[in-house]
Design a protein around this motif. Structure first.
Motif, PDB file in Angstrom:
ATOM      1  N   PRO A  92      30.289  96.248  33.675  1.00  0.00           N
ATOM      2  CA  PRO A  92      30.515  97.104  34.851  1.00  0.00           C
ATOM      3  C   PRO A  92      31.896  97.766  34.840  1.00  0.00           C
ATOM      4  CG  PRO A  92      29.437  95.080  35.519  1.00  0.00           C
ATOM      5  CD  PRO A  92      29.806  94.925  34.063  1.00  0.00           C
ATOM      6  N   GLU A  93      32.877  97.103  34.223  1.00  0.00           N
ATOM      7  CA  GLU A  93      34.229  97.683  34.156  1.00  0.00           C
ATOM      8  C   GLU A  93      34.219  98.985  33.370  1.00  0.00           C
ATOM      9  OE1 GLU A  93      33.717  94.425  32.678  1.00  0.00           O
ATOM     10  OE2 GLU A  93      33.911  93.543  34.664  1.00  0.00           O
ATOM     11  N   LEU A  94      33.371  99.086  32.351  1.00  0.00           N
ATOM     12  CA  LEU A  94      33.275 100.317  31.569  1.00  0.00           C
ATOM     13  C   LEU A  94      32.689 101.443  32.425  1.00  0.00           C
ATOM     14  CD1 LEU A  94      33.496 101.891  28.919  1.00  0.00           C
ATOM     15  CD2 LEU A  94      31.221 101.017  28.315  1.00  0.00           C
ATOM     16  N   ILE A  95      31.641 101.150  33.180  1.00  0.00           N
ATOM     17  CA  ILE A  95      31.043 102.147  34.069  1.00  0.00           C
ATOM     18  C   ILE A  95      32.090 102.607  35.082  1.00  0.00           C
ATOM     19  CG2 ILE A  95      29.217 102.581  35.758  1.00  0.00           C
ATOM     20  CD1 ILE A  95      28.194 102.121  32.837  1.00  0.00           C
ATOM     21  N   HIS A  96      32.829 101.650  35.635  1.00  0.00           N
ATOM     22  CA  HIS A  96      33.881 101.978  36.609  1.00  0.00           C
ATOM     23  C   HIS A  96      34.948 102.865  35.975  1.00  0.00           C
ATOM     24  CE1 HIS A  96      37.451 101.308  39.132  1.00  0.00           C
ATOM     25  NE2 HIS A  96      36.568 101.244  40.115  1.00  0.00           N
ATOM     26  N   SER A  97      35.371 102.538  34.766  1.00  0.00           N
ATOM     27  CA  SER A  97      36.404 103.332  34.081  1.00  0.00           C
ATOM     28  C   SER A  97      35.938 104.766  33.828  1.00  0.00           C
ATOM     29  CB  SER A  97      36.782 102.683  32.750  1.00  0.00           C
ATOM     30  OG  SER A  97      37.376 101.447  32.961  1.00  0.00           O
ATOM     31  N   SER A 124      18.164  92.658  32.854  1.00  0.00           N
ATOM     32  CA  SER A 124      19.618  92.546  32.681  1.00  0.00           C
ATOM     33  C   SER A 124      20.359  92.881  33.967  1.00  0.00           C
ATOM     34  CB  SER A 124      20.093  93.471  31.554  1.00  0.00           C
ATOM     35  OG  SER A 124      19.916  94.821  31.930  1.00  0.00           O
ATOM     36  N   THR A 125      19.643  92.869  35.075  1.00  0.00           N
ATOM     37  CA  THR A 125      20.240  93.250  36.358  1.00  0.00           C
ATOM     38  C   THR A 125      20.403  92.014  37.234  1.00  0.00           C
ATOM     39  OG1 THR A 125      19.166  95.391  36.178  1.00  0.00           O
ATOM     40  CG2 THR A 125      19.988  94.794  38.329  1.00  0.00           C
ATOM     41  N   GLU A 126      21.637  91.766  37.616  1.00  0.00           N
ATOM     42  CA  GLU A 126      21.958  90.637  38.491  1.00  0.00           C
ATOM     43  C   GLU A 126      22.623  91.186  39.740  1.00  0.00           C
ATOM     44  OE1 GLU A 126      24.797  88.828  35.992  1.00  0.00           O
ATOM     45  OE2 GLU A 126      23.354  88.278  34.455  1.00  0.00           O
ATOM     46  N   ASN A 127      22.585  90.422  40.830  1.00  0.00           N
ATOM     47  CA  ASN A 127      23.199  90.868  42.085  1.00  0.00           C
ATOM     48  C   ASN A 127      24.675  91.207  41.893  1.00  0.00           C
ATOM     49  OD1 ASN A 127      20.874  90.726  43.589  1.00  0.00           O
ATOM     50  ND2 ASN A 127      21.291  88.664  44.366  1.00  0.00           N
ATOM     51  N   LYS A 128      25.400  90.376  41.153  1.00  0.00           N
ATOM     52  CA  LYS A 128      26.832  90.623  40.939  1.00  0.00           C
ATOM     53  C   LYS A 128      27.058  91.964  40.248  1.00  0.00           C
ATOM     54  CE  LYS A 128      31.012  88.348  39.236  1.00  0.00           C
ATOM     55  NZ  LYS A 128      31.714  89.325  38.499  1.00  0.00           N
ATOM     56  N   LYS A 129      26.252  92.248  39.213  1.00  0.00           N
ATOM     57  CA  LYS A 129      26.387  93.530  38.514  1.00  0.00           C
ATOM     58  C   LYS A 129      26.086  94.687  39.456  1.00  0.00           C
ATOM     59  CE  LYS A 129      25.610  92.940  33.593  1.00  0.00           C
ATOM     60  NZ  LYS A 129      24.723  93.282  32.486  1.00  0.00           N
ATOM     61  N   MET A 130      25.042  94.551  40.267  1.00  0.00           N
ATOM     62  CA  MET A 130      24.696  95.629  41.194  1.00  0.00           C
ATOM     63  C   MET A 130      25.823  95.873  42.193  1.00  0.00           C
ATOM     64  SD  MET A 130      20.588  95.416  41.838  1.00  0.00           S
ATOM     65  CE  MET A 130      20.474  93.694  42.285  1.00  0.00           C
ATOM     66  N   GLU A 131      26.451  94.818  42.663  1.00  0.00           N
ATOM     67  CA  GLU A 131      27.592  94.966  43.574  1.00  0.00           C
ATOM     68  C   GLU A 131      28.747  95.689  42.877  1.00  0.00           C
ATOM     69  OE1 GLU A 131      28.623  91.109  45.111  1.00  0.00           O
ATOM     70  OE2 GLU A 131      26.615  90.812  45.942  1.00  0.00           O
ATOM     71  N   GLU A 132      29.008  95.335  41.623  1.00  0.00           N
ATOM     72  CA  GLU A 132      30.101  95.967  40.872  1.00  0.00           C
ATOM     73  C   GLU A 132      29.790  97.437  40.594  1.00  0.00           C
ATOM     74  OE1 GLU A 132      30.311  93.148  37.644  1.00  0.00           O
ATOM     75  OE2 GLU A 132      32.047  92.175  38.533  1.00  0.00           O
ATOM     76  N   TRP A 133      28.537  97.758  40.275  1.00  0.00           N
ATOM     77  CA  TRP A 133      28.165  99.156  40.062  1.00  0.00           C
ATOM     78  C   TRP A 133      28.367  99.943  41.354  1.00  0.00           C
ATOM     79  CZ3 TRP A 133      23.006  97.284  37.660  1.00  0.00           C
ATOM     80  CH2 TRP A 133      23.208  96.918  36.331  1.00  0.00           C
ATOM     81  N   LYS A 134      27.951  99.366  42.477  1.00  0.00           N
ATOM     82  CA  LYS A 134      28.120 100.043  43.767  1.00  0.00           C
ATOM     83  C   LYS A 134      29.601 100.297  44.064  1.00  0.00           C
ATOM     84  CE  LYS A 134      26.886  99.845  48.609  1.00  0.00           C
ATOM     85  NZ  LYS A 134      26.210  99.096  49.685  1.00  0.00           N
ATOM     86  N   GLU A 135      30.429  99.285  43.819  1.00  0.00           N
ATOM     87  CA  GLU A 135      31.885  99.427  44.014  1.00  0.00           C
ATOM     88  C   GLU A 135      32.447 100.533  43.124  1.00  0.00           C
ATOM     89  OE1 GLU A 135      33.770  95.634  43.460  1.00  0.00           O
ATOM     90  OE2 GLU A 135      32.577  94.712  45.058  1.00  0.00           O
ATOM     91  N   ALA A 136      31.861 100.690  41.937  1.00  0.00           N
ATOM     92  CA  ALA A 136      32.325 101.721  41.009  1.00  0.00           C
ATOM     93  C   ALA A 136      31.898 103.122  41.450  1.00  0.00           C
ATOM     94  CB  ALA A 136      31.777 101.446  39.612  1.00  0.00           C
TER      95      ALA A 136
END
Length: 90
Positions: free
Chosen positions: A42-47, A72-84
């Motif tokens: 998710p950090e790469l998507i955010h960057s 490959s989708t977890e709640n934590k990843k979805m939250e991080e994508w949303k934050e990004a």
């Protein structure tokens, strides 16, 4: 790291080409697809989204889509994508 470095270079080239014509770059849609981008950190998507925001103007209704593999989708990843900034999963 190599992908992000190349992407930043590419965005800088776009920005430099727009400056001489006094053009602003307006982004209406960003799509992360093909090759299961949900496997990327998710950090790469955010960057990437941050670099686009630093380089161009994003419209208020800009759709940022990410193609996600359900396995490959977890709640934590979805939250991080949303934050990004991701606002649509496909």
């Amino acid at each position: 790291q190599g992908y992000l470095r190349e992407f930043k270079w590419f965005m800088e080239q776009i920005q430099q080409n727009a400056k001489p014509q006094n053009q602003s770059i307006r982004i209406k849609s960003i799509f992360f697809g093909g090759g299961s981008p949900s496997l990327a950190p998710p950090e790469l998507i955010h960057s990437i989204i941050t670099k686009i925001k630093d380089t161009a103007e994003m419209t208020t209704e800009c759709e940022i889509s990410l193609e996600a593999n359900p396995t490959s989708t977890e709640n934590k990843k979805m939250e991080e994508w949303k934050e990004a900034g991701v606002n649509r999963l496909s």
